[in-house]
Design an enzyme around this catalytic site. Structure first.
Site, short mmCIF file in Angstrom:
data_model
loop_
_atom_site.label_atom_id
_atom_site.label_comp_id
_atom_site.label_asym_id
_atom_site.label_seq_id
_atom_site.Cartn_x
_atom_site.Cartn_y
_atom_site.Cartn_z
N LEU A 124 0.37 8.72 -2.85
CA LEU A 124 1.40 8.88 -3.35
C LEU A 124 1.47 9.41 -4.83
O LEU A 124 0.39 8.59 -5.03
CB LEU A 124 2.57 8.49 -3.01
CG LEU A 124 2.64 8.12 -1.47
CD1 LEU A 124 3.82 7.34 -1.10
CD2 LEU A 124 3.67 9.59 -0.90
N ASP A 125 2.11 10.08 -5.58
CA ASP A 125 2.31 9.32 -7.27
C ASP A 125 2.80 8.68 -7.15
O ASP A 125 2.93 7.59 -7.37
CB ASP A 125 2.94 10.69 -7.47
CG ASP A 125 2.49 11.94 -7.36
OD1 ASP A 125 1.02 12.06 -7.61
OD2 ASP A 125 3.59 13.74 -7.87
N LYS A 126 2.47 8.18 -8.76
CA LYS A 126 2.78 6.85 -9.07
C LYS A 126 4.18 6.04 -8.78
O LYS A 126 4.18 5.19 -8.42
CB LYS A 126 1.50 6.10 -10.63
CG LYS A 126 2.90 4.92 -10.73
CD LYS A 126 1.76 5.06 -12.54
CE LYS A 126 2.02 3.78 -12.98
NZ LYS A 126 2.28 3.34 -15.32
#
Length: 304
Positions: A124-126
């Site tokens: 998942l993106d940060k």
């Protein structure tokens, strides 16, 4: 001459791409002032300095970082990742990642699926929160990687978006590739790219100013949900990359809600549900997690 080429030639031991990356992350100066544009022209008489940071360990190190674990056995871990946590080490995020936390939590995880990203089968993106599964054994890593590659699982996201689609449910389709002028962004492209399909359902509307969407991915491209929603004119609230101007729909919100939405510091995107078959037992597993506190508070502001 471009300054990145000049520095690479002058130093001799660094590639131009390495010099460019160091410049873009703030490691270069000209006459003592920051220099982040690799394409800038070299100025005669100027003094250029490039600071090379110390090497990062090839293998991530364990760190005692708290994890919100929903399920665990000897083959896998299911957890609820908070916003702000990077999944694996990368330039600019050498430590303090989910991988560092996992190595501290599970002593025998190192090397499963590769030393750089042990146990990681998806990401998942940060600044995206939500449910992830991590492999603890090599057979589980192989099976879970195959499930994600073939989309043999159930993943749902929740997003707070600007505006209201004309259809309360539907799909967004369009090839995704690098933005033609901004290489740090992705975009829907007419030529090249990779096919991408996103299904959506409007769960709740806030007039026509915004809505809560539930989304499912038929493909898994970089930033897919954020790119597709921005492409159709309903960008995710708070998105620092794909929301470039104040949306016209913001005028439809009362002042407190509008200010809360405009000030939201990250993309309001949450991986809410993950369902899959256990890679070893075949048991059907399904996990859900409510949006985190900051997104829940924004949702309450919009409802009010």
């Amino acid at each position: 001459m471009r300054v990145d080429r000049f520095l690479a030639d002058a130093i001799g031991s660094l590639s131009r791409s390495r010099v460019k990356a160091l410049m873009e992350t703030g490691h270069a100066t000209v006459d003592g002032a920051p220099l982040t544009d690799p394409s800038a022209a070299v100025r005669p008489g100027a003094a250029y300095r490039l600071k090379v940071p110390p090497p990062v360990p090839a293998t991530p190190l364990p760190e005692n970082i708290a994890l919100d674990i929903l399920f665990e056995d000897k083959h896998l871990i299911v957890l609820n990742k908070p916003a702000g946590l990077v999944v694996h080490p990368a330039p600019g995020n050498a430590d303090g990642t989910l991988v560092n936390a996992l190595l501290h939590h599970a002593d025998d995880l190192s090397g499963i699926g590769g030393e750089a990203r042990p146990g990681i089968v998806h990401r998942l993106d940060k600044e995206t929160s939500g449910i992830m599964v991590v492999a603890k054994s090599q057979p589980a890593h192989i099976a879970l990687s195959e499930a994600f590659a073939t989309r043999d699982l159930d993943r749902e996201y929740l997003a707070l978006c600007w505006g209201l689609p004309a259809q309360m449910q539907g799909e967004i389709e369009g090839n995704i590739g690098r933005h033609p002028t901004d290489r740090k962004r992705m975009a829907v492209v007419e030529r090249g790219g990779k096919s991408a399909l996103t299904h959506y359902w409007v769960e709740e509307a806030f007039g026509t100013a915004g809505c809560l969407m539930r989304l499912k991915l038929a493909t898994g491209r970089t930033h897919q949900i954020r790119v597709h929603l921005s492409h159709v004119g309903h960008p995710v609230m708070g998105d620092p990359v794909y929301l470039r101007r104040i949306p016209a729909a913001a005028a439809g919100l009362a002042k407190p809600a509008r200010e809360a939405a405009m000030a939201f510091p990250r993309q309001a995107l949450h991986a809410a549900t993950l369902g899959f078959r256990h890679p070893m037992t075949g048991q059907a597993l399904r996990f859900s997690a409510d949006p985190p506190a900051d997104m829940a508070l924004l949702l309450e502001c919009l409802r009010a």
